[in-house]
Scaffold this motif. Structure first.
Motif, PDB file in Angstrom:
ATOM      1  N   GLU A 236      66.622  -3.738  25.734  1.00 15.47           N
ATOM      2  CA  GLU A 236      66.095  -5.036  25.482  1.00 15.47           C
ATOM      3  C   GLU A 236      66.723  -6.111  24.887  1.00 15.47           C
ATOM      4  O   GLU A 236      67.353  -5.617  23.731  1.00 15.47           O
ATOM      5  N   LEU A 237      67.009  -7.237  25.171  1.00 16.70           N
ATOM      6  CA  LEU A 237      67.574  -8.176  24.586  1.00 16.70           C
ATOM      7  C   LEU A 237      66.892  -9.445  24.545  1.00 16.70           C
ATOM      8  O   LEU A 237      66.603  -9.971  25.402  1.00 16.70           O
ATOM      9  N   THR A 238      66.442  -9.844  23.373  1.00 18.13           N
ATOM     10  CA  THR A 238      65.651 -11.224  23.163  1.00 18.13           C
ATOM     11  C   THR A 238      66.368 -12.326  22.384  1.00 18.13           C
ATOM     12  O   THR A 238      66.559 -12.256  21.143  1.00 18.13           O
ATOM     13  N   LYS A 239      66.954 -13.365  23.073  1.00 19.39           N
ATOM     14  CA  LYS A 239      67.407 -14.457  22.158  1.00 19.39           C
ATOM     15  C   LYS A 239      66.946 -15.715  22.622  1.00 19.39           C
ATOM     16  O   LYS A 239      67.627 -16.603  23.270  1.00 19.39           O
ATOM     17  N   THR A 240      65.707 -15.700  22.576  1.00 21.14           N
ATOM     18  CA  THR A 240      64.852 -17.200  22.731  1.00 21.14           C
ATOM     19  C   THR A 240      65.209 -18.188  21.453  1.00 21.14           C
ATOM     20  O   THR A 240      65.053 -18.105  20.496  1.00 21.14           O
ATOM     21  N   SER A 241      65.137 -19.452  22.165  1.00 16.98           N
ATOM     22  CA  SER A 241      65.178 -20.483  21.242  1.00 16.98           C
ATOM     23  C   SER A 241      66.277 -20.255  19.968  1.00 16.98           C
ATOM     24  O   SER A 241      66.088 -20.440  18.804  1.00 16.98           O
ATOM     25  N   SER A 242      67.587 -19.697  20.592  1.00 19.82           N
ATOM     26  CA  SER A 242      68.585 -19.500  19.464  1.00 19.82           C
ATOM     27  C   SER A 242      69.916 -20.353  19.618  1.00 19.82           C
ATOM     28  O   SER A 242      70.767 -19.898  19.052  1.00 19.82           O
ATOM     29  N   ASP A 243      69.680 -21.390  20.250  1.00 19.02           N
ATOM     30  CA  ASP A 243      70.916 -22.095  20.791  1.00 19.02           C
ATOM     31  C   ASP A 243      72.104 -21.622  21.378  1.00 19.02           C
ATOM     32  O   ASP A 243      73.329 -21.828  20.922  1.00 19.02           O
ATOM     33  N   LEU A 244      71.869 -20.774  22.136  1.00 20.02           N
ATOM     34  CA  LEU A 244      72.826 -20.219  23.201  1.00 20.02           C
ATOM     35  C   LEU A 244      73.499 -21.071  23.891  1.00 20.02           C
ATOM     36  O   LEU A 244      72.768 -21.848  24.691  1.00 20.02           O
ATOM     37  N   PHE A 245      74.694 -21.349  23.723  1.00 18.97           N
ATOM     38  CA  PHE A 245      75.215 -22.816  24.520  1.00 18.97           C
ATOM     39  C   PHE A 245      76.390 -22.302  25.262  1.00 18.97           C
ATOM     40  O   PHE A 245      77.479 -21.587  24.783  1.00 18.97           O
ATOM     41  N   GLY A 246      76.427 -22.107  26.920  1.00 17.61           N
ATOM     42  CA  GLY A 246      77.441 -21.923  27.415  1.00 17.61           C
ATOM     43  C   GLY A 246      76.747 -21.047  28.856  1.00 17.61           C
ATOM     44  O   GLY A 246      75.788 -21.556  29.389  1.00 17.61           O
ATOM     45  N   THR A 247      77.828 -20.287  29.359  1.00 12.96           N
ATOM     46  CA  THR A 247      77.372 -19.608  30.613  1.00 12.96           C
ATOM     47  C   THR A 247      77.229 -18.365  30.605  1.00 12.96           C
ATOM     48  O   THR A 247      77.652 -17.619  29.619  1.00 12.96           O
ATOM     49  N   ILE A 248      76.024 -17.588  31.078  1.00  7.63           N
ATOM     50  CA  ILE A 248      75.752 -16.060  31.184  1.00  7.63           C
ATOM     51  C   ILE A 248      77.037 -15.447  31.726  1.00  7.63           C
ATOM     52  O   ILE A 248      77.337 -15.470  32.748  1.00  7.63           O
ATOM     53  N   PRO A 249      77.705 -14.463  31.021  1.00  3.08           N
ATOM     54  CA  PRO A 249      78.926 -13.871  31.631  1.00  3.08           C
ATOM     55  C   PRO A 249      78.520 -12.738  32.592  1.00  3.08           C
ATOM     56  O   PRO A 249      77.592 -12.105  32.577  1.00  3.08           O
TER      57      PRO A 249
END
Length: 208
Positions: A153-166
């Protein structure tokens, strides 16, 4: 160069590379000069261990991008940055290719995601990106959950991830939940998502 004056005036330059005469004249004395020999800079090739090369070869087999990585490298793609981090900062991983390739596979996938989505700025103004890429087990990284050492499980909500999903996200093949909602992700969905055959919950809502 040396100048020798005669009548009529003539200049002759002779050295260890070339000679040139501006005008012919009898009884001209040539002056020979030697140029000092300059020491050439010697660049020693960078060598890596057999184990490190095995790690590079293994990672090249799982990039899912078609690019060929090398080490050392000075590139700035997420894949190149991830490889450099694994080789330089997390030395224990360089031996995993023989004993735990599955773990090396998931660490590479997570690390590429970090660099592809501006990991150092996650959670600005209170970044939590520093809780990734630590020397601890990747199962202890922020909001990464594992079962028996496998990322599920990977949860990174509302964390300002900026870019594209690799695309290499597909190497996290045991994921059952991937939640990246409310970030600044953009672009098309990578083909690698199709490799997540165990996924039961995929949440990418409120991105670009």
């Amino acid at each position: 160069p040396h100048s020798v004056a005669t009548s009529p005036p003539v200049v002759v330059v002779v050295d260890d590379i070339a000679a040139s005469t501006l005008a012919p004249a009898p009884m001209v004395t040539a002056v020979t000069t030697s140029r000092p020999t300059l020491a050439r800079a010697t660049i020693s090739p960078v060598s890596i261990t057999q184990s490190q090369q095995a790690t590079v070869d293994f990672i090249n087999s799982i990039t899912l991008s078609g690019m060929v990585l090398s080490y050392p490298n000075t590139g700035d793609t997420p894949e190149e940055q991830a490889l450099s981090w694994i080789m330089m900062e997390h030395l224990a991983l360089s031996s995993l290719v023989d004993v735990a390739p599955g773990r090396l596979r998931q660490v590479f996938g997570l690390t590429v995601l970090y660099f592809a989505t501006n990991g150092p700025s996650w959670g600005y103004p209170n970044p939590n990106g520093a809780q990734w890429l630590t020397t601890t087990d990747e199962c202890g990284w922020d909001r990464v959950q594992c079962e028996n050492g496998i990322v599920v499980e990977l949860t990174k909500t509302s964390s300002d991830l900026f870019g594209t999903i690799p695309n290499v996200i597909g190497q996290l093949s045991a994921l059952t939940r991937l939640r990246l909602r409310s970030n600044l992700l953009y672009g098309t969905l990578p083909m690698g998502l199709g490799r997540l055959t165990n996924i039961g919950w995929l949440d990418l809502y409120a991105n670009n």
